[in-house]
Design a protein around this motif. Structure first.
Motif, PDB file in Angstrom:
ATOM      1  N   TYR A   6       0.834  -1.199   0.000  1.00 24.22           N
ATOM      2  CA  TYR A   6       0.000   0.000   0.000  1.00 24.22           C
ATOM      3  C   TYR A   6       0.873   1.255   0.000  1.00 24.22           C
ATOM      4  O   TYR A   6       0.637   2.189  -0.765  1.00 24.22           O
ATOM      5  CB  TYR A   6      -0.921  -0.009   1.223  1.00 24.22           C
ATOM      6  N   ARG A   7       1.929   1.277   0.827  1.00 24.23           N
ATOM      7  CA  ARG A   7       2.824   2.440   0.870  1.00 24.23           C
ATOM      8  C   ARG A   7       3.562   2.610  -0.453  1.00 24.23           C
ATOM      9  O   ARG A   7       3.753   3.731  -0.928  1.00 24.23           O
ATOM     10  CB  ARG A   7       3.810   2.303   2.032  1.00 24.23           C
ATOM     11  N   GLN A   8       3.976   1.506  -1.060  1.00 27.37           N
ATOM     12  CA  GLN A   8       4.657   1.587  -2.352  1.00 27.37           C
ATOM     13  C   GLN A   8       3.713   2.118  -3.433  1.00 27.37           C
ATOM     14  O   GLN A   8       4.119   2.906  -4.284  1.00 27.37           O
ATOM     15  CB  GLN A   8       5.205   0.217  -2.749  1.00 27.37           C
ATOM     16  N   GLU A   9       2.456   1.692  -3.399  1.00 27.46           N
ATOM     17  CA  GLU A   9       1.483   2.180  -4.380  1.00 27.46           C
ATOM     18  C   GLU A   9       1.260   3.680  -4.205  1.00 27.46           C
ATOM     19  O   GLU A   9       1.221   4.430  -5.179  1.00 27.46           O
ATOM     20  CB  GLU A   9       0.156   1.427  -4.229  1.00 27.46           C
ATOM     21  N   ARG A  15       4.639   9.996  -7.178  1.00 23.85           N
ATOM     22  CA  ARG A  15       5.695  10.289  -8.160  1.00 23.85           C
ATOM     23  C   ARG A  15       5.120  10.476  -9.557  1.00 23.85           C
ATOM     24  O   ARG A  15       5.552  11.348 -10.296  1.00 23.85           O
ATOM     25  CB  ARG A  15       6.738   9.188  -8.148  1.00 23.85           C
ATOM     26  N   LEU A  16       4.151   9.637  -9.935  1.00 21.40           N
ATOM     27  CA  LEU A  16       3.535   9.778 -11.255  1.00 21.40           C
ATOM     28  C   LEU A  16       2.809  11.105 -11.381  1.00 21.40           C
ATOM     29  O   LEU A  16       2.876  11.764 -12.422  1.00 21.40           O
ATOM     30  CB  LEU A  16       2.569   8.614 -11.520  1.00 21.40           C
ATOM     31  N   ALA A  17       2.120  11.505 -10.337  1.00 20.93           N
ATOM     32  CA  ALA A  17       1.404  12.785 -10.371  1.00 20.93           C
ATOM     33  C   ALA A  17       2.387  13.944 -10.505  1.00 20.93           C
ATOM     34  O   ALA A  17       2.181  14.860 -11.294  1.00 20.93           O
ATOM     35  CB  ALA A  17       0.545  12.953  -9.118  1.00 20.93           C
ATOM     36  N   THR A  72      -5.783   7.313  -3.992  1.00 21.07           N
ATOM     37  CA  THR A  72      -4.956   6.331  -3.268  1.00 21.07           C
ATOM     38  C   THR A  72      -4.342   6.934  -2.012  1.00 21.07           C
ATOM     39  O   THR A  72      -3.525   6.290  -1.355  1.00 21.07           O
ATOM     40  CB  THR A  72      -3.823   5.787  -4.168  1.00 21.07           C
ATOM     41  N   LYS A  73      -4.721   8.160  -1.715  1.00 19.72           N
ATOM     42  CA  LYS A  73      -4.215   8.884  -0.543  1.00 19.72           C
ATOM     43  C   LYS A  73      -2.712   9.157  -0.613  1.00 19.72           C
ATOM     44  O   LYS A  73      -2.068   9.390   0.405  1.00 19.72           O
ATOM     45  CB  LYS A  73      -4.596   8.155   0.735  1.00 19.72           C
ATOM     46  N   ALA A  74      -2.157   9.106  -1.822  1.00 21.67           N
ATOM     47  CA  ALA A  74      -0.761   9.485  -1.998  1.00 21.67           C
ATOM     48  C   ALA A  74      -0.612  10.991  -1.875  1.00 21.67           C
ATOM     49  O   ALA A  74       0.460  11.493  -1.551  1.00 21.67           O
ATOM     50  CB  ALA A  74      -0.248   9.020  -3.364  1.00 21.67           C
ATOM     51  N   ALA A  80      -4.393  17.962  -3.708  1.00 23.68           N
ATOM     52  CA  ALA A  80      -4.792  17.557  -5.062  1.00 23.68           C
ATOM     53  C   ALA A  80      -5.749  18.585  -5.657  1.00 23.68           C
ATOM     54  O   ALA A  80      -5.629  18.948  -6.828  1.00 23.68           O
ATOM     55  CB  ALA A  80      -5.433  16.175  -5.041  1.00 23.68           C
ATOM     56  N   GLY A  81      -6.687  19.067  -4.848  1.00 25.04           N
ATOM     57  CA  GLY A  81      -7.637  20.075  -5.332  1.00 25.04           C
ATOM     58  C   GLY A  81      -6.953  21.362  -5.750  1.00 25.04           C
ATOM     59  O   GLY A  81      -7.253  21.933  -6.803  1.00 25.04           O
ATOM     60  N   ARG A  82      -5.995  21.806  -4.942  1.00 23.57           N
ATOM     61  CA  ARG A  82      -5.259  23.030  -5.293  1.00 23.57           C
ATOM     62  C   ARG A  82      -4.423  22.817  -6.560  1.00 23.57           C
ATOM     63  O   ARG A  82      -4.343  23.699  -7.418  1.00 23.57           O
ATOM     64  CB  ARG A  82      -4.385  23.474  -4.122  1.00 23.57           C
ATOM     65  N   ALA A  83      -3.821  21.645  -6.679  1.00 25.79           N
ATOM     66  CA  ALA A  83      -3.023  21.357  -7.877  1.00 25.79           C
ATOM     67  C   ALA A  83      -3.919  21.294  -9.118  1.00 25.79           C
ATOM     68  O   ALA A  83      -3.550  21.801 -10.180  1.00 25.79           O
ATOM     69  CB  ALA A  83      -2.265  20.046  -7.706  1.00 25.79           C
ATOM     70  N   LEU A  84      -5.107  20.692  -8.983  1.00 28.80           N
ATOM     71  CA  LEU A  84      -6.042  20.632 -10.115  1.00 28.80           C
ATOM     72  C   LEU A  84      -6.512  22.019 -10.514  1.00 28.80           C
ATOM     73  O   LEU A  84      -6.619  22.329 -11.709  1.00 28.80           O
ATOM     74  CB  LEU A  84      -7.237  19.736  -9.772  1.00 28.80           C
TER      75      LEU A  84
END
Length: 133
Positions: A6-9, A15-17, A72-74, A80-84
């Motif tokens: 779960y932590r790796q995901e 990182r992908l984001a 995924t709570k990463a 996330a909202g501010r980035a979007l």
């Protein structure tokens, strides 16, 4: 073991984001920089259309990567909202710059903006709410 996976995901989605956001910003800069060339040669026009289409594609990827990272709570939902919101502002800015460039180019050459311009702008608007391919 499940906790480690779960932590790796979460780490992977984070990182992908981050990579997707960096790509969309780089594509925005490339798109804007290509607009500085006022040449209306057919090849140059295609390059500009391609860079705008590339920007729109990377924008969608970044948007969905951020949503996945939040799911995924990463990434905390507020972040996330501010980035979007920031990505959406970048997309609108690039849209307006592209539209202004096309209008000025049409005015310089006493022609109407090409139908392709309207198609790309419609694509931009449609992609803002479209699911990722």
């Amino acid at each position: 073991a499940a906790d480690l996976l779960y932590r790796q995901e979460r780490y992977l989605h984070d990182r992908l984001a981050r990579a997707a956001v960096a790509t969309v910003l780089a594509d925005a800069a490339t798109c804007i920089n290509t607009l500085g060339n006022q040449s209306e040669a057919g090849d140059q026009r295609l390059v500009r259309d391609d860079t705008f289409a590339d920007f729109l594609t990377s924008y969608q990827r970044a948007k969905w990567s951020l949503l996945e990272a939040a799911a995924t709570k990463a990434l905390p939902p507020g972040d996330a909202g501010r980035a979007l919101d920031a990505l959406s502002q970048v997309r609108r800015l690039v849209d307006q710059i592209v539209k202004a460039d096309r209008t000025m180019a049409a005015d310089e050459h006493d022609t109407e903006p090409e139908a392709n311009d309207d198609r790309l702008m419609s694509l931009s608007s449609a992609l803002d709410g479209a699911p990722s391919p």
